[in-house]
Design an enzyme around this catalytic site. Structure first.
Site, PDB file in Angstrom:
ATOM      1  NE  ARG A 235      -4.176  -0.187   0.568  1.00  0.00           N
ATOM      2  CZ  ARG A 235      -5.340  -0.404  -0.062  1.00  0.00           C
ATOM      3  NH1 ARG A 235      -5.365  -0.954  -1.380  1.00  0.00           N
ATOM      4  NH2 ARG A 235      -6.299   0.081   0.459  1.00  0.00           N
ATOM      5  CD  GLU A 264      -2.928   3.034  -5.471  1.00  0.00           C
ATOM      6  OE1 GLU A 264      -1.683   2.667  -5.295  1.00  0.00           O
ATOM      7  OE2 GLU A 264      -3.594   2.200  -5.773  1.00  0.00           O
ATOM      8  CG  HIS A 296      -2.585  -1.067  -7.149  1.00  0.00           C
ATOM      9  ND1 HIS A 296      -2.966  -0.167  -6.024  1.00  0.00           N
ATOM     10  CD2 HIS A 296      -2.741  -2.436  -6.834  1.00  0.00           C
ATOM     11  CE1 HIS A 296      -3.574  -1.074  -5.317  1.00  0.00           C
ATOM     12  NE2 HIS A 296      -3.181  -2.306  -5.681  1.00  0.00           N
TER      13      HIS A 296
HETATM   14  P1  NAI Z   1      -1.924 -11.370   4.695  1.00  0.00           P
HETATM   15  O1  NAI Z   1      -3.018 -10.847   5.721  1.00  0.00           O
HETATM   16  O2  NAI Z   1      -1.728 -12.768   4.233  1.00  0.00           O
HETATM   17  O3  NAI Z   1      -0.578 -10.934   5.259  1.00  0.00           O
HETATM   18  C1  NAI Z   1      -0.223  -9.743   5.931  1.00  0.00           C
HETATM   19  C2  NAI Z   1       0.928 -10.087   6.920  1.00  0.00           C
HETATM   20  O4  NAI Z   1       1.348  -8.771   7.767  1.00  0.00           O
HETATM   21  C3  NAI Z   1       0.458 -10.872   8.143  1.00  0.00           C
HETATM   22  O5  NAI Z   1       1.150 -11.894   8.404  1.00  0.00           O
HETATM   23  C4  NAI Z   1       0.449  -9.998   9.337  1.00  0.00           C
HETATM   24  O6  NAI Z   1       0.449 -10.433  10.706  1.00  0.00           O
HETATM   25  C5  NAI Z   1       1.608  -9.136   8.953  1.00  0.00           C
HETATM   26  N1  NAI Z   1       1.536  -7.818   9.731  1.00  0.00           N
HETATM   27  C6  NAI Z   1       0.435  -7.162  10.214  1.00  0.00           C
HETATM   28  N2  NAI Z   1       0.899  -5.837  10.810  1.00  0.00           N
HETATM   29  C7  NAI Z   1       2.293  -5.927  10.707  1.00  0.00           C
HETATM   30  C8  NAI Z   1       3.110  -5.048  11.029  1.00  0.00           C
HETATM   31  N3  NAI Z   1       3.003  -4.001  11.836  1.00  0.00           N
HETATM   32  N4  NAI Z   1       4.283  -5.203  10.822  1.00  0.00           N
HETATM   33  C9  NAI Z   1       4.786  -6.286  10.181  1.00  0.00           C
HETATM   34  N5  NAI Z   1       3.956  -7.291   9.697  1.00  0.00           N
HETATM   35  C10 NAI Z   1       2.716  -7.030  10.306  1.00  0.00           C
HETATM   36  O7  NAI Z   1      -1.907 -10.282   3.439  1.00  0.00           O
HETATM   37  P2  NAI Z   1      -1.396 -10.564   1.891  1.00  0.00           P
HETATM   38  O8  NAI Z   1      -2.461 -11.349   1.051  1.00  0.00           O
HETATM   39  O9  NAI Z   1      -0.034 -10.988   2.146  1.00  0.00           O
HETATM   40  O10 NAI Z   1      -1.241  -9.082   1.420  1.00  0.00           O
HETATM   41  C11 NAI Z   1      -0.351  -8.230   1.904  1.00  0.00           C
HETATM   42  C12 NAI Z   1      -0.654  -6.736   1.300  1.00  0.00           C
HETATM   43  O11 NAI Z   1      -0.520  -6.710   0.095  1.00  0.00           O
HETATM   44  C13 NAI Z   1      -1.946  -6.451   1.603  1.00  0.00           C
HETATM   45  O12 NAI Z   1      -2.257  -5.522   2.803  1.00  0.00           O
HETATM   46  C14 NAI Z   1      -2.332  -5.408   0.343  1.00  0.00           C
HETATM   47  O13 NAI Z   1      -1.933  -4.011   0.987  1.00  0.00           O
HETATM   48  C15 NAI Z   1      -1.251  -5.860  -0.699  1.00  0.00           C
HETATM   49  N6  NAI Z   1      -1.936  -6.060  -2.007  1.00  0.00           N
HETATM   50  C16 NAI Z   1      -1.442  -5.448  -3.135  1.00  0.00           C
HETATM   51  C17 NAI Z   1      -1.899  -5.823  -4.382  1.00  0.00           C
HETATM   52  C18 NAI Z   1      -1.255  -5.390  -5.610  1.00  0.00           C
HETATM   53  O14 NAI Z   1      -1.805  -5.319  -6.603  1.00  0.00           O
HETATM   54  N7  NAI Z   1      -0.318  -4.522  -5.658  1.00  0.00           N
HETATM   55  C19 NAI Z   1      -2.790  -7.073  -4.374  1.00  0.00           C
HETATM   56  C20 NAI Z   1      -3.216  -7.495  -3.287  1.00  0.00           C
HETATM   57  C21 NAI Z   1      -2.700  -7.289  -2.038  1.00  0.00           C
END
Ligand code: NAI
Length: 339
Positions: A235, A264, A296
Protein backbone atom coordinates in the site's frame (compact mmCIF):
# COMPACT_ATOMS: atom_id res chain seq x y z
CA UNK A 1 -29.83 -10.37 -10.21
CA UNK A 2 -28.92 -7.05 -11.84
CA UNK A 3 -25.32 -6.03 -11.15
CA UNK A 4 -23.94 -2.52 -11.83
CA UNK A 5 -20.18 -2.85 -12.28
CA UNK A 6 -18.48 0.48 -11.61
CA UNK A 7 -15.07 1.52 -12.89
CA UNK A 8 -15.02 -1.22 -15.50
CA UNK A 9 -11.82 -1.82 -17.44
CA UNK A 10 -11.47 -4.11 -20.46
CA UNK A 11 -10.06 -6.94 -18.33
CA UNK A 12 -12.94 -6.70 -15.80
CA UNK A 13 -15.46 -7.05 -18.63
CA UNK A 14 -13.61 -10.04 -20.09
CA UNK A 15 -13.19 -12.04 -16.88
CA UNK A 16 -16.58 -11.22 -15.34
CA UNK A 17 -18.38 -12.08 -18.59
CA UNK A 18 -16.52 -15.37 -18.74
CA UNK A 19 -17.29 -16.27 -15.09
CA UNK A 20 -20.92 -15.21 -15.55
CA UNK A 21 -21.47 -18.02 -18.05
CA UNK A 22 -22.00 -20.25 -15.00
CA UNK A 23 -24.49 -17.81 -13.40
CA UNK A 24 -26.38 -15.86 -16.04
CA UNK A 25 -26.69 -12.63 -14.05
CA UNK A 26 -27.56 -9.36 -15.74
CA UNK A 27 -24.21 -7.49 -15.82
CA UNK A 28 -24.13 -3.79 -16.62
CA UNK A 29 -20.60 -2.48 -17.20
CA UNK A 30 -20.12 1.19 -16.32
CA UNK A 31 -16.90 3.07 -17.15
CA UNK A 32 -17.35 5.61 -14.36
CA UNK A 33 -16.08 5.06 -10.84
CA UNK A 34 -18.62 4.98 -8.02
CA UNK A 35 -18.85 8.46 -6.50
CA UNK A 36 -21.50 10.82 -5.12
CA UNK A 37 -22.33 11.89 -8.68
CA UNK A 38 -22.42 8.45 -10.29
CA UNK A 39 -24.17 6.51 -7.48
CA UNK A 40 -27.63 7.20 -8.96
CA UNK A 41 -26.68 5.05 -11.97
CA UNK A 42 -27.18 2.01 -9.76
CA UNK A 43 -30.90 2.76 -9.31
CA UNK A 44 -32.90 -0.39 -10.00
CA UNK A 45 -29.89 -2.71 -9.58
CA UNK A 46 -29.58 -5.35 -6.85
CA UNK A 47 -25.79 -5.21 -6.59
CA UNK A 48 -23.11 -2.53 -6.97
CA UNK A 49 -19.74 -4.07 -7.81
CA UNK A 50 -16.74 -1.81 -7.06
CA UNK A 51 -12.90 -1.71 -6.94
CA UNK A 52 -10.13 -0.17 -4.80
CA UNK A 53 -10.49 3.49 -5.68
CA UNK A 54 -14.31 3.73 -5.93
CA UNK A 55 -15.89 5.87 -3.22
CA UNK A 56 -18.42 4.14 -1.00
CA UNK A 57 -18.89 6.67 1.78
CA UNK A 58 -22.15 7.29 3.66
CA UNK A 59 -23.49 9.73 1.07
CA UNK A 60 -22.91 7.25 -1.76
CA UNK A 61 -24.25 4.26 0.18
CA UNK A 62 -27.46 6.19 0.99
CA UNK A 63 -28.06 6.75 -2.72
CA UNK A 64 -27.37 3.07 -3.46
CA UNK A 65 -29.75 1.88 -0.72
CA UNK A 66 -32.49 4.30 -1.82
CA UNK A 67 -32.14 3.03 -5.38
CA UNK A 68 -32.74 -0.57 -4.32
CA UNK A 69 -29.18 -1.94 -4.08
CA UNK A 70 -28.86 -4.55 -1.31
CA UNK A 71 -25.28 -5.76 -1.84
CA UNK A 72 -21.98 -3.97 -2.40
CA UNK A 73 -19.50 -6.45 -3.88
CA UNK A 74 -15.85 -5.40 -3.80
CA UNK A 75 -13.83 -7.15 -6.50
CA UNK A 76 -10.66 -6.73 -4.39
CA UNK A 77 -9.39 -7.49 -0.91
CA UNK A 78 -9.07 -3.94 0.45
CA UNK A 79 -12.10 -2.16 1.87
CA UNK A 80 -10.74 1.08 3.36
CA UNK A 81 -12.90 2.95 0.79
CA UNK A 82 -16.18 1.59 2.22
CA UNK A 83 -17.98 3.08 5.22
CA UNK A 84 -18.96 -0.19 6.88
CA UNK A 85 -20.80 1.54 9.72
CA UNK A 86 -23.04 3.34 7.22
CA UNK A 87 -23.53 0.14 5.21
CA UNK A 88 -24.70 -1.69 8.31
CA UNK A 89 -27.13 1.03 9.39
CA UNK A 90 -28.54 1.19 5.85
CA UNK A 91 -28.97 -2.60 5.74
CA UNK A 92 -26.47 -3.03 2.90
CA UNK A 93 -24.39 -6.21 2.87
CA UNK A 94 -20.74 -5.80 1.81
CA UNK A 95 -18.56 -8.61 0.48
CA UNK A 96 -14.98 -8.69 -0.81
CA UNK A 97 -12.48 -11.13 -2.33
CA UNK A 98 -10.07 -11.71 0.58
CA UNK A 99 -7.40 -13.65 -1.34
CA UNK A 100 -7.24 -14.17 -5.06
CA UNK A 101 -3.64 -14.92 -5.90
CA UNK A 102 -0.72 -14.28 -3.58
CA UNK A 103 1.45 -15.75 -6.36
CA UNK A 104 0.44 -12.93 -8.72
CA UNK A 105 1.68 -10.25 -6.29
CA UNK A 106 4.75 -12.08 -5.00
CA UNK A 107 5.99 -12.93 -8.50
CA UNK A 108 5.51 -9.32 -9.61
CA UNK A 109 7.46 -8.16 -6.55
CA UNK A 110 10.43 -10.32 -7.51
CA UNK A 111 10.08 -9.11 -11.11
CA UNK A 112 10.21 -5.46 -10.02
CA UNK A 113 13.22 -6.12 -7.79
CA UNK A 114 15.16 -7.84 -10.56
CA UNK A 115 14.24 -5.23 -13.16
CA UNK A 116 15.30 -2.39 -10.85
CA UNK A 117 18.47 -4.02 -9.56
CA UNK A 118 19.71 -5.18 -12.96
CA UNK A 119 18.37 -2.07 -14.76
CA UNK A 120 16.43 -4.19 -17.23
CA UNK A 121 13.87 -1.43 -17.91
CA UNK A 122 16.66 1.01 -18.79
CA UNK A 123 18.45 -1.56 -20.95
CA UNK A 124 15.26 -2.20 -22.94
CA UNK A 125 14.84 1.52 -23.69
CA UNK A 126 18.45 1.67 -24.91
CA UNK A 127 18.27 -1.42 -27.09
CA UNK A 128 15.12 -0.12 -28.80
CA UNK A 129 17.21 2.90 -29.85
CA UNK A 130 20.00 0.62 -31.13
CA UNK A 131 22.14 1.64 -28.16
CA UNK A 132 23.90 -1.52 -27.05
CA UNK A 133 26.37 0.16 -24.67
CA UNK A 134 26.50 -1.28 -21.14
CA UNK A 135 27.91 1.70 -19.26
CA UNK A 136 25.61 2.65 -16.41
CA UNK A 137 23.86 -0.73 -16.35
CA UNK A 138 26.03 -2.42 -13.72
CA UNK A 139 23.81 -4.27 -11.25
CA UNK A 140 24.34 -6.43 -8.20
CA UNK A 141 23.76 -10.12 -7.45
CA UNK A 142 20.83 -10.94 -5.18
CA UNK A 143 22.73 -13.94 -3.90
CA UNK A 144 24.27 -13.23 -0.50
CA UNK A 145 22.56 -9.89 0.07
CA UNK A 146 20.44 -9.22 3.15
CA UNK A 147 16.75 -8.93 2.24
CA UNK A 148 14.22 -7.73 4.79
CA UNK A 149 10.58 -8.81 4.36
CA UNK A 150 8.07 -6.77 6.39
CA UNK A 151 4.93 -8.90 6.75
CA UNK A 152 5.25 -12.62 6.00
CA UNK A 153 1.58 -13.44 5.32
CA UNK A 154 0.37 -14.96 2.07
CA UNK A 155 2.33 -12.64 -0.25
CA UNK A 156 5.35 -11.79 1.91
CA UNK A 157 5.77 -15.47 2.80
CA UNK A 158 6.12 -16.38 -0.88
CA UNK A 159 8.55 -13.50 -1.45
CA UNK A 160 10.67 -14.54 1.56
CA UNK A 161 10.74 -18.12 0.28
CA UNK A 162 11.78 -17.06 -3.23
CA UNK A 163 14.53 -14.78 -1.91
CA UNK A 164 15.86 -17.36 0.54
CA UNK A 165 15.40 -20.70 -1.24
CA UNK A 166 15.50 -19.38 -4.81
CA UNK A 167 18.16 -16.67 -4.79
CA UNK A 168 20.17 -17.49 -1.66
CA UNK A 169 19.68 -14.17 0.11
CA UNK A 170 20.04 -13.86 3.84
CA UNK A 171 16.41 -13.12 4.72
CA UNK A 172 15.31 -11.13 7.75
CA UNK A 173 11.59 -10.98 8.52
CA UNK A 174 9.35 -8.87 10.70
CA UNK A 175 5.80 -9.98 11.52
CA UNK A 176 3.91 -10.37 14.81
CA UNK A 177 3.10 -13.90 13.61
CA UNK A 178 6.13 -16.15 13.03
CA UNK A 179 5.86 -18.59 10.12
CA UNK A 180 7.77 -21.67 11.29
CA UNK A 181 7.99 -23.05 7.74
CA UNK A 182 10.02 -19.97 6.80
CA UNK A 183 12.21 -20.32 9.90
CA UNK A 184 12.88 -23.92 8.80
CA UNK A 185 14.40 -22.71 5.50
CA UNK A 186 16.60 -20.17 7.28
CA UNK A 187 14.48 -16.99 7.39
CA UNK A 188 15.38 -15.07 10.57
CA UNK A 189 12.66 -13.12 12.42
CA UNK A 190 14.02 -9.92 14.00
CA UNK A 191 12.56 -6.71 15.44
CA UNK A 192 11.28 -4.26 12.84
CA UNK A 193 13.87 -1.59 13.65
CA UNK A 194 16.71 -4.12 13.32
CA UNK A 195 15.36 -5.25 9.95
CA UNK A 196 15.02 -1.69 8.66
CA UNK A 197 18.59 -0.89 9.77
CA UNK A 198 20.33 -4.08 8.59
CA UNK A 199 18.71 -4.97 5.28
CA UNK A 200 20.25 -4.19 1.88
CA UNK A 201 16.82 -4.75 0.32
CA UNK A 202 13.48 -4.06 2.02
CA UNK A 203 10.20 -5.31 0.60
CA UNK A 204 6.87 -4.35 2.19
CA UNK A 205 3.99 -6.83 2.54
CA UNK A 206 2.15 -5.80 5.70
CA UNK A 207 -1.33 -4.23 5.59
CA UNK A 208 -1.85 -0.49 5.89
CA UNK A 209 -3.07 0.31 9.41
CA UNK A 210 -2.70 3.41 11.58
CA UNK A 211 0.39 1.69 13.04
CA UNK A 212 2.06 0.92 9.69
CA UNK A 213 1.24 4.24 7.98
CA UNK A 214 4.55 5.89 6.98
CA UNK A 215 6.44 2.91 8.36
CA UNK A 216 9.20 4.04 6.02
CA UNK A 217 9.78 7.67 6.97
CA UNK A 218 12.72 10.09 7.02
CA UNK A 219 14.09 8.64 10.25
CA UNK A 220 14.09 5.07 8.92
CA UNK A 221 15.60 6.15 5.60
CA UNK A 222 18.38 8.03 7.40
CA UNK A 223 19.27 5.00 9.52
CA UNK A 224 19.05 2.45 6.67
CA UNK A 225 21.99 0.82 4.92
CA UNK A 226 23.61 2.99 2.25
CA UNK A 227 22.31 2.06 -1.21
CA UNK A 228 19.19 0.48 0.23
CA UNK A 229 16.82 -0.99 -2.37
CA UNK A 230 13.20 -0.50 -1.38
CA UNK A 231 10.24 -2.33 -2.94
CA UNK A 232 6.57 -1.64 -2.18
CA UNK A 233 3.77 -3.68 -3.74
CA UNK A 234 1.53 -3.42 -0.67
CA UNK A 235 0.00 0.00 0.00
CA UNK A 236 1.35 3.40 -0.97
CA UNK A 237 0.93 5.04 2.43
CA UNK A 238 3.37 2.61 4.05
CA UNK A 239 6.00 5.03 2.71
CA UNK A 240 6.25 8.76 3.36
CA UNK A 241 6.72 9.79 -0.29
CA UNK A 242 8.05 13.28 0.53
CA UNK A 243 10.74 11.77 2.79
CA UNK A 244 11.53 9.25 0.06
CA UNK A 245 12.21 12.07 -2.39
CA UNK A 246 14.57 13.74 0.09
CA UNK A 247 16.50 10.48 0.57
CA UNK A 248 16.69 9.97 -3.21
CA UNK A 249 17.91 13.55 -3.71
CA UNK A 250 20.55 12.98 -1.01
CA UNK A 251 21.69 9.93 -3.05
CA UNK A 252 21.23 7.66 -0.05
CA UNK A 253 19.12 5.03 -1.86
CA UNK A 254 20.26 2.40 -4.35
CA UNK A 255 16.83 2.12 -5.91
CA UNK A 256 13.10 2.18 -5.32
CA UNK A 257 10.43 0.04 -7.00
CA UNK A 258 6.82 1.00 -6.37
CA UNK A 259 3.60 -0.59 -7.59
CA UNK A 260 1.54 1.55 -5.21
CA UNK A 261 1.60 5.21 -4.29
CA UNK A 262 -0.07 6.98 -1.40
CA UNK A 263 -2.03 9.43 -3.59
CA UNK A 264 -2.78 6.95 -6.38
CA UNK A 265 -6.60 7.36 -6.25
CA UNK A 266 -7.80 9.34 -9.26
CA UNK A 267 -4.52 8.73 -11.12
CA UNK A 268 -3.83 5.00 -11.29
CA UNK A 269 -5.88 2.74 -13.59
CA UNK A 270 -6.46 5.58 -16.11
CA UNK A 271 -4.67 6.69 -19.29
CA UNK A 272 -3.55 10.23 -18.41
CA UNK A 273 -0.87 10.40 -21.11
CA UNK A 274 -2.45 13.51 -22.65
CA UNK A 275 -3.22 15.20 -19.33
CA UNK A 276 -1.27 17.49 -17.03
CA UNK A 277 -0.89 15.79 -13.67
CA UNK A 278 -0.99 18.10 -10.66
CA UNK A 279 0.67 15.71 -8.23
CA UNK A 280 4.20 17.14 -7.85
CA UNK A 281 5.40 14.31 -5.62
CA UNK A 282 4.47 11.64 -8.16
CA UNK A 283 6.00 13.65 -10.98
CA UNK A 284 9.25 14.14 -9.03
CA UNK A 285 9.44 10.42 -8.20
CA UNK A 286 9.19 9.60 -11.89
CA UNK A 287 12.27 11.70 -12.70
CA UNK A 288 14.81 9.63 -10.74
CA UNK A 289 16.83 7.16 -12.80
CA UNK A 290 16.81 4.68 -9.91
CA UNK A 291 13.03 4.67 -9.39
CA UNK A 292 10.85 2.14 -11.18
CA UNK A 293 7.08 2.54 -10.92
CA UNK A 294 4.06 0.60 -12.10
CA UNK A 295 0.39 1.50 -11.64
CA UNK A 296 -0.96 -1.02 -9.07
CA UNK A 297 -0.49 -3.90 -11.45
CA UNK A 298 0.86 -6.65 -9.22
CA UNK A 299 -2.51 -8.43 -9.01
CA UNK A 300 -3.08 -8.43 -12.76
CA UNK A 301 -2.77 -12.03 -13.90
CA UNK A 302 -5.31 -14.23 -15.66
CA UNK A 303 -5.43 -16.49 -12.61
CA UNK A 304 -6.10 -13.62 -10.20
CA UNK A 305 -8.73 -12.01 -12.44
CA UNK A 306 -10.48 -15.36 -12.85
CA UNK A 307 -10.49 -15.91 -9.09
CA UNK A 308 -11.76 -12.36 -8.45
CA UNK A 309 -14.62 -12.76 -10.97
CA UNK A 310 -15.64 -16.21 -9.74
CA UNK A 311 -15.54 -15.30 -6.04
CA UNK A 312 -17.51 -12.08 -6.64
CA UNK A 313 -20.26 -13.80 -8.62
CA UNK A 314 -20.44 -16.69 -6.17
CA UNK A 315 -21.04 -14.14 -3.39
CA UNK A 316 -23.87 -12.64 -5.47
CA UNK A 317 -25.38 -16.12 -5.95
CA UNK A 318 -25.25 -16.81 -2.19
CA UNK A 319 -26.81 -13.39 -1.53
CA UNK A 320 -29.64 -14.02 -4.01
CA UNK A 321 -30.29 -17.43 -2.44
CA UNK A 322 -30.40 -15.90 1.06
CA UNK A 323 -27.43 -18.02 2.15
CA UNK A 324 -24.75 -16.84 4.63
CA UNK A 325 -22.06 -14.78 2.85
CA UNK A 326 -18.57 -16.28 3.28
CA UNK A 327 -16.70 -13.08 2.53
CA UNK A 328 -19.01 -10.58 4.21
CA UNK A 329 -17.44 -7.56 5.89
CA UNK A 330 -18.95 -6.39 9.14
CA UNK A 331 -17.84 -3.31 11.02
CA UNK A 332 -17.06 -5.16 14.28
CA UNK A 333 -15.05 -7.84 12.51
CA UNK A 334 -12.85 -5.55 10.45
CA UNK A 335 -9.12 -5.20 10.52
CA UNK A 336 -8.32 -1.95 8.77
CA UNK A 337 -6.37 -1.67 5.59
CA UNK A 338 -5.99 -5.15 4.10
CA UNK A 339 -4.94 -4.61 0.51
P1 NAI B 1 -1.89 -11.23 4.72
O1 NAI B 1 -2.96 -10.78 5.66
O2 NAI B 1 -1.84 -12.67 4.33
O3 NAI B 1 -0.44 -10.87 5.33
C1 NAI B 1 -0.16 -9.68 5.97
C2 NAI B 1 0.89 -10.00 7.03
O4 NAI B 1 1.31 -8.78 7.61
C3 NAI B 1 0.34 -10.87 8.17
O5 NAI B 1 1.20 -11.99 8.37
C4 NAI B 1 0.35 -9.95 9.37
O6 NAI B 1 0.60 -10.63 10.59
C5 NAI B 1 1.49 -9.02 8.99
N1 NAI B 1 1.48 -7.76 9.72
C6 NAI B 1 0.44 -7.07 10.22
N2 NAI B 1 0.88 -5.94 10.83
C7 NAI B 1 2.23 -5.93 10.71
C8 NAI B 1 3.24 -5.04 11.13
N3 NAI B 1 2.96 -3.94 11.82
N4 NAI B 1 4.54 -5.34 10.83
C9 NAI B 1 4.84 -6.47 10.14
N5 NAI B 1 3.92 -7.35 9.73
C10 NAI B 1 2.62 -7.08 10.00
O7 NAI B 1 -2.00 -10.28 3.46
P2 NAI B 1 -1.46 -10.56 2.00
O8 NAI B 1 -2.51 -11.25 1.20
O9 NAI B 1 -0.11 -11.15 2.08
O10 NAI B 1 -1.36 -9.08 1.44
C11 NAI B 1 -0.37 -8.18 1.92
C12 NAI B 1 -0.64 -6.80 1.35
O11 NAI B 1 -0.46 -6.81 -0.08
C13 NAI B 1 -2.09 -6.32 1.51
O12 NAI B 1 -2.26 -5.69 2.74
C14 NAI B 1 -2.26 -5.38 0.36
O13 NAI B 1 -2.02 -4.07 0.82
C15 NAI B 1 -1.21 -5.79 -0.65
N6 NAI B 1 -1.79 -6.20 -1.94
C16 NAI B 1 -1.35 -5.54 -3.06
C17 NAI B 1 -1.81 -5.90 -4.31
C18 NAI B 1 -1.31 -5.22 -5.56
O14 NAI B 1 -1.86 -5.45 -6.65
N7 NAI B 1 -0.28 -4.40 -5.49
C19 NAI B 1 -2.83 -6.95 -4.46
C20 NAI B 1 -3.18 -7.61 -3.22
C21 NAI B 1 -2.68 -7.22 -2.01
Amino acid sequence: MRIAIFGTRKYDRQFLTQANMAYGFDLDFLDVALSPTSARLARGFDVACIFVNDIANRQVLEVLAEGGVGLVALRCAGYNNVDLVAAETLGLAVVRVPAYSPHAVSEFTIGLLLALDRKIHRAWSRVRENNFALDGLVGRNLHGRVAGVVGTGQIGGLVARALRAGFGCEVLASDPVVDEALVAIGVRYVGRDDLLREADIITLHCPLTPETRHLIDGRVLAAARPDLVLVNTSRGALIDSAALIEALKARRLGGVALDVYEQEAGIFFDDLSSEIIDDDILQRLLTFPNVLMTGHQAFLTEEALTAIAETTLESVRAYSAGEPLCHQLRYQATRPGAG
